[in-house]
Motif scaffolding. Structure first.
Motif, PDB file in Angstrom:
ATOM      1  N   LEU A 186      45.631   0.612  27.273  1.00 25.06           N
ATOM      2  CA  LEU A 186      44.948   1.471  28.235  1.00 25.06           C
ATOM      3  C   LEU A 186      45.799   1.775  29.452  1.00 25.06           C
ATOM      4  O   LEU A 186      46.442   0.914  30.021  1.00 25.06           O
ATOM      5  N   ARG A 187      45.769   3.028  29.845  1.00 29.43           N
ATOM      6  CA  ARG A 187      46.421   3.508  31.054  1.00 29.43           C
ATOM      7  C   ARG A 187      47.906   3.174  31.062  1.00 29.43           C
ATOM      8  O   ARG A 187      48.493   2.945  32.114  1.00 29.43           O
ATOM      9  N   GLN A 188      48.495   3.134  29.840  1.00 34.10           N
ATOM     10  CA  GLN A 188      49.936   2.921  29.828  1.00 34.10           C
ATOM     11  C   GLN A 188      50.562   4.222  30.304  1.00 34.10           C
ATOM     12  O   GLN A 188      50.495   5.246  29.668  1.00 34.10           O
ATOM     13  N   ALA A 189      51.123   4.166  31.489  1.00 38.55           N
ATOM     14  CA  ALA A 189      51.724   5.330  32.134  1.00 38.55           C
ATOM     15  C   ALA A 189      50.761   6.508  32.086  1.00 38.55           C
ATOM     16  O   ALA A 189      49.616   6.415  32.517  1.00 38.55           O
ATOM     17  N   GLN A 190      51.161   7.615  31.542  1.00 33.23           N
ATOM     18  CA  GLN A 190      50.342   8.825  31.513  1.00 33.23           C
ATOM     19  C   GLN A 190      49.813   9.118  30.118  1.00 33.23           C
ATOM     20  O   GLN A 190      49.281  10.183  29.882  1.00 33.23           O
ATOM     21  N   GLY A 191      49.971   8.201  29.205  1.00 33.86           N
ATOM     22  CA  GLY A 191      49.607   8.499  27.825  1.00 33.86           C
ATOM     23  C   GLY A 191      50.740   9.278  27.185  1.00 33.86           C
ATOM     24  O   GLY A 191      51.768   9.531  27.807  1.00 33.86           O
ATOM     25  N   PRO A 192      50.560   9.681  25.928  1.00 35.22           N
ATOM     26  CA  PRO A 192      51.630  10.395  25.232  1.00 35.22           C
ATOM     27  C   PRO A 192      51.819  11.794  25.811  1.00 35.22           C
ATOM     28  O   PRO A 192      50.986  12.280  26.572  1.00 35.22           O
ATOM     29  N   ASP A 193      52.933  12.407  25.429  1.00 30.15           N
ATOM     30  CA  ASP A 193      53.242  13.744  25.936  1.00 30.15           C
ATOM     31  C   ASP A 193      52.211  14.763  25.486  1.00 30.15           C
ATOM     32  O   ASP A 193      51.517  14.574  24.490  1.00 30.15           O
ATOM     33  N   VAL A 247      38.579  11.185  15.231  1.00 27.36           N
ATOM     34  CA  VAL A 247      40.017  10.946  15.342  1.00 27.36           C
ATOM     35  C   VAL A 247      40.289   9.495  14.970  1.00 27.36           C
ATOM     36  O   VAL A 247      39.520   8.607  15.332  1.00 27.36           O
ATOM     37  N   ARG A 248      41.384   9.279  14.261  1.00 24.90           N
ATOM     38  CA  ARG A 248      41.718   7.917  13.840  1.00 24.90           C
ATOM     39  C   ARG A 248      42.831   7.384  14.738  1.00 24.90           C
ATOM     40  O   ARG A 248      43.847   8.063  14.957  1.00 24.90           O
ATOM     41  N   ALA A 249      42.612   6.213  15.310  1.00 24.91           N
ATOM     42  CA  ALA A 249      43.651   5.590  16.135  1.00 24.91           C
ATOM     43  C   ALA A 249      44.837   5.220  15.251  1.00 24.91           C
ATOM     44  O   ALA A 249      44.652   4.764  14.117  1.00 24.91           O
ATOM     45  N   ARG A 250      46.045   5.454  15.748  1.00 26.96           N
ATOM     46  CA  ARG A 250      47.243   5.234  14.917  1.00 26.96           C
ATOM     47  C   ARG A 250      47.394   3.746  14.567  1.00 26.96           C
ATOM     48  O   ARG A 250      47.105   2.862  15.369  1.00 26.96           O
ATOM     49  N   ASP A 251      47.892   3.539  13.341  1.00 27.35           N
ATOM     50  CA  ASP A 251      48.079   2.168  12.856  1.00 27.35           C
ATOM     51  C   ASP A 251      49.105   1.409  13.686  1.00 27.35           C
ATOM     52  O   ASP A 251      49.016   0.193  13.850  1.00 27.35           O
ATOM     53  N   ASP A 252      50.093   2.166  14.205  1.00 32.19           N
ATOM     54  CA  ASP A 252      51.152   1.483  14.968  1.00 32.19           C
ATOM     55  C   ASP A 252      50.748   1.230  16.423  1.00 32.19           C
ATOM     56  O   ASP A 252      51.545   0.744  17.219  1.00 32.19           O
ATOM     57  N   GLY A 253      49.506   1.585  16.758  1.00 27.81           N
ATOM     58  CA  GLY A 253      49.032   1.292  18.109  1.00 27.81           C
ATOM     59  C   GLY A 253      49.454   2.309  19.149  1.00 27.81           C
ATOM     60  O   GLY A 253      49.082   2.194  20.321  1.00 27.81           O
ATOM     61  N   GLU A 254      50.230   3.320  18.729  1.00 30.08           N
ATOM     62  CA  GLU A 254      50.606   4.372  19.678  1.00 30.08           C
ATOM     63  C   GLU A 254      49.379   5.232  19.970  1.00 30.08           C
ATOM     64  O   GLU A 254      48.577   5.515  19.074  1.00 30.08           O
ATOM     65  N   PRO A 255      49.227   5.643  21.213  1.00 25.66           N
ATOM     66  CA  PRO A 255      48.036   6.433  21.554  1.00 25.66           C
ATOM     67  C   PRO A 255      48.069   7.853  20.975  1.00 25.66           C
ATOM     68  O   PRO A 255      49.143   8.408  20.742  1.00 25.66           O
ATOM     69  N   VAL A 256      46.887   8.413  20.743  1.00 22.20           N
ATOM     70  CA  VAL A 256      46.744   9.777  20.243  1.00 22.20           C
ATOM     71  C   VAL A 256      46.159  10.646  21.348  1.00 22.20           C
ATOM     72  O   VAL A 256      45.148  10.278  21.951  1.00 22.20           O
ATOM     73  N   ARG A 257      46.833  11.757  21.597  1.00 21.00           N
ATOM     74  CA  ARG A 257      46.294  12.661  22.621  1.00 21.00           C
ATOM     75  C   ARG A 257      45.476  13.770  21.960  1.00 21.00           C
ATOM     76  O   ARG A 257      45.976  14.496  21.112  1.00 21.00           O
ATOM     77  N   VAL A 258      44.213  13.857  22.341  1.00 21.89           N
ATOM     78  CA  VAL A 258      43.353  14.936  21.857  1.00 21.89           C
ATOM     79  C   VAL A 258      43.082  15.860  23.040  1.00 21.89           C
ATOM     80  O   VAL A 258      42.387  15.484  23.987  1.00 21.89           O
ATOM     81  N   HIS A 259      43.667  17.051  22.980  1.00 18.02           N
ATOM     82  CA  HIS A 259      43.461  18.002  24.067  1.00 18.02           C
ATOM     83  C   HIS A 259      42.053  18.577  23.984  1.00 18.02           C
ATOM     84  O   HIS A 259      41.640  19.076  22.936  1.00 18.02           O
ATOM     85  N   THR A 260      41.336  18.517  25.090  1.00 14.17           N
ATOM     86  CA  THR A 260      39.980  19.081  25.146  1.00 14.17           C
ATOM     87  C   THR A 260      39.974  20.101  26.272  1.00 14.17           C
ATOM     88  O   THR A 260      39.960  19.743  27.442  1.00 14.17           O
ATOM     89  N   GLY A 261      40.006  21.380  25.915  1.00 15.17           N
ATOM     90  CA  GLY A 261      40.194  22.404  26.930  1.00 15.17           C
ATOM     91  C   GLY A 261      41.664  22.460  27.276  1.00 15.17           C
ATOM     92  O   GLY A 261      42.471  21.647  26.795  1.00 15.17           O
TER      93      GLY A 261
END
Lengths: 161, 508
Positions: free
Chosen positions: B331-338, B306-320
């Motif tokens: 890190l740990r900014q609130a709950q991460g992206p939706d 997975v490539r981290a976004r250029d704009d620094g926004e977090p990427v959510r990878v659902h596992t299960g």
């Protein structure tokens, strides 16, 4: 033997009620988990915890439907051969056949969910068949033939019991 | 007074019932297994169908194991070991205990720990290393073993109780030695009463780093995502919460997803990702996956890039279904992206990546076998139920797959039952040739755990290059208990171990 036959038939009918109650309880548990923010996935399903408080409903449905009712229906058919009442064998056989169909449908639902439609309707058919079977042997002596049969039946009951 | 006729009738009925009950009891007791050896399964294991003759390739010495069959004599599984004179490069001691597992973010559950935690410590080695693991059973009452899931270890280290070793009793220890020949993501777990001990947490990850970095798999960060359900709580690396991974914008992260559960897991994201490895084998020229989910069979592993976004926004990878790896962002900014809705379309690995020549030619197999899964009512070991069958036969009367070292084996896997089965072959990796008659068209799809869905038929092939007796079973472990297990049996290999004997071996 008539009493045994009648009791088995009524227990089978009652067992179907247990089945309906158990599966509703189980799915209530699943929806309750989901509503509380849990996610039900295959891992949870296979860990046998997807039903939450209703998990025992799945367990009961599986044991009663996969084991208890088929054995009872088989016993009903066996007992029917020692009962002299018109249609006793026939209705026991119909009950067993419907139960066998029901179990087969139940195990196939995961692959073909539409079979659930028949599974639900067939449950009511089992209740019907079992109740008809129960009433077959409860018929009060009406005709002369019936009376002799009842008398003979009582005699053989006394011996075999 | 009953008449003479009635008495006679009752006598006849009585005799008939007694005979029926007696015959039933005899039939029932004939299903009791008692103590048995896998050597005796499958009717002496010479009855499997489909021999097409052997090539003359036996004894080519291709095996990693040093105890190769020398042609005439038999060899015990216990002697199929890694080079005993070589000093280990990685040495680990793993101590199993029965007790409470602390689940961060959730509630503690009763289960099994390895070195005090579950999952146990991740074992990290470099390709080519000799790994030596001393397993100590401190308090697992039923005994325990360690199986190296996906690693083609020598047979003596395979860890199947009653087949390749005795279950390690409380206070006992067992040393496994193997060369980490293939880089990739693997795991270890108990193979004694495995449907309880694996579910209960006697497991951990193994990561073998490549001897030299490959171009496609080049990632700035490498993170393990081990999925496991503890007492109804879905966890990621043992915690009932998401995992946050720091990554500079534009850099790539390799997420090693291990499905240690009993059913298929899904991986998806709203950012494109690449599937760089399946079951420890690199995918050739993997393309970007977008708008599709990736399914991992129970026991299977998949590495995604997975490539981290250029704009620094977090990427959510659902596992299960329930947990995610959140890549990048502060890190740990609130709950991460939706949460991202799960795509309904699945990535088809049969046509993913670019083709490349196989390491062997499966078109002229030395052995050809069918492995057809179905289900019927019956009794196994005195226990009535609706059991899985292999080629129409119920455990322990299932076919054994006889092979000779060097054979190319073609297997036709088919699922005639109504549930999915994650089929796992020990000690080997198989290449998927086709599904439902459609030939594989992408990168060689090489696995040790393969989901076979209802109605599906797979042709798979492998080279019998690792002598021993190897389990080939469903990794929804309750299905293995219910008869979905057989063995790959090399000519000239025997086992001194038994199942259900004094050692209390019960591999499933």
């Amino acid at each position: 033997m008539r009493k045994v036959y009648s009791a088995l038939a009524w227990i089978i009918a009652g067992g179907v009620v247990v089945q309906a109650a158990a599966i509703a309880f189980a799915f209530g548990g699943v929806i309750n988990r989901v509503s509380n923010g849990d996610v039900v996935d295959k891992a949870l399903l296979e860990s046998r915890t997807a039903g939450g408080v209703g998990e025992s409903g799945f367990w009961i449905h599986g044991i009663v439907g996969g084991m208890v009712l088929p054995l009872l229906a088989l016993a009903l058919l066996v007992v029917s051969f020692f009962v002299r009442a018109r249609g006793a064998k026939l209705w026991a056989a119909i009950t067993l056949a419907l139960v066998a169909l029901q179990v087969t449908l139940g195990f196939s639902i995961i692959d073909v969910p539409f079979l659930g439609l028949i599974h639900g309707a067939n449950a009511l058919a089992i209740v019907g068949a079992a109740v008809v079977a129960a009433f077959r042997v409860r018929r009060a002596p009406g005709s002369g033939v019936g009376t002799t049969e009842t008398a003979e039946e009582a005699t053989s009951d006394a011996v075999s019991a | 007074m009953p008449s003479r006729r009635d008495l006679l009738r009752c006598a006849v009925v009585g005799v008939a019932v007694a005979t029926a009950v007696g015959a039933g009891a005899v039939a029932w007791s004939s299903t009791l297994l008692g103590e048995y050896s896998v050597m005796d399964m499958g009717g002496g294991h010479g009855t499997a169908n489909g021999h097409t003759g052997h090539g003359s390739s036996a004894g080519s010495g291709a095996a990693a194991a040093s105890g190769a069959v020398d042609g005439s004599d038999t060899v015990s599984v216990a002697d199929l070991v890694a080079d005993p004179d070589r000093a280990p490069d990685v040495r680990v001691e793993l101590v199993a205990r029965q007790g409470t597992i602390d689940v961060p973010g959730g509630r503690p559950v009763e289960g099994y720990t390895v070195n005090g935690t579950s999952p146990g410590p991740e074992i990290r080695a470099r390709q080519g290393d000799l790994v030596e693991v001393t397993f100590v059973n401190e308090s697992v009452a039923d005994g325990a073993t360690l199986h190296w899931h996906g690693i083609d270890v020598p047979n003596a280290a395979d860890g199947v109780a009653g087949v390749t070793q005795d279950a390690v009793p409380v206070g006992g220890r067992f040393t496994s030695r193997f060369v980490a020949t293939e880089a990739g993501t693997y795991w270890y777990h108990s193979h004694q009463v495995s449907h309880e001990q694996v579910v209960g947490g006697l497991l951990g990850a193994v990561v073998i780093d490549p001897a030299e970095q490959s171009a496609t798999a080049d990632a700035a960060t490498d993170v393990t995502a081990l999925l496991h359900v503890y007492g109804g709580q879905q966890t990621l690396n043992g915690a009932a919460e998401d995992e946050f991974v720091a990554a500079a914008p534009g850099t790539t992260v390799r997420v090693r997803v291990l499905n240690t559960d009993q059913g298929t897991a899904s991986v998806w994201s709203d950012a494109p990702f690449r599937v760089v490895a399946t079951d420890g084998h690199e995918v050739h020229e993997p393309g970007e996956v977008a708008g599709q989910r990736l399914l991992i069979p129970a026991g299977g592993r998949v590495d995604v890039l997975v490539r981290a976004r250029d704009d620094g926004e977090p990427v959510r990878v659902h596992t299960g279904g329930a947990r995610s790896v959140v890549v990048g962002g502060s890190l740990r900014q609130a709950q991460g992206p939706d949460d991202v809705p799960q795509p309904s379309e699945s990535l088809d690995l049969l046509a993913y990546g670019a083709p490349e020549p196989l390491e062997f030619d499966p078109s002229q197999p030395d052995r050809e076998y069918e492995y057809v899964i179905a289900r019927r009512f019956g009794i196994i070991d005195g226990r009535p139920g609706n059991f899985w069958t292999i080629n129409g036969r119920m455990f322990p009367d299932v076919p054994m797959f006889d092979v000779r070292e060097g054979d190319v084996v073609l297997m036709h896997l088919r699922n005639d039952s109504s549930e999915v089965h994650p089929m796992h072959l020990h000690g080997h990796h198989v290449v998927v040739l086709s599904r439902d008659g459609v030939a594989a068209s992408g990168s060689p799809w090489i696995v040790d755990s393969l989901d076979v869905h209802p109605g599906e038929a797979y042709d798979i092939a492998f080279v019998a290059d690792n002598p021993g007796i190897w389990s080939d079973h469903c990794h929804t472990l309750a299905h293995a208990v219910d008869g979905l297990i057989t063995h790959l049996m090399y000519e000239g290999v025997t086992t001194p171990y038994t199942i259900h004997g004094d050692a209390g071996n019960s591999p499933e």
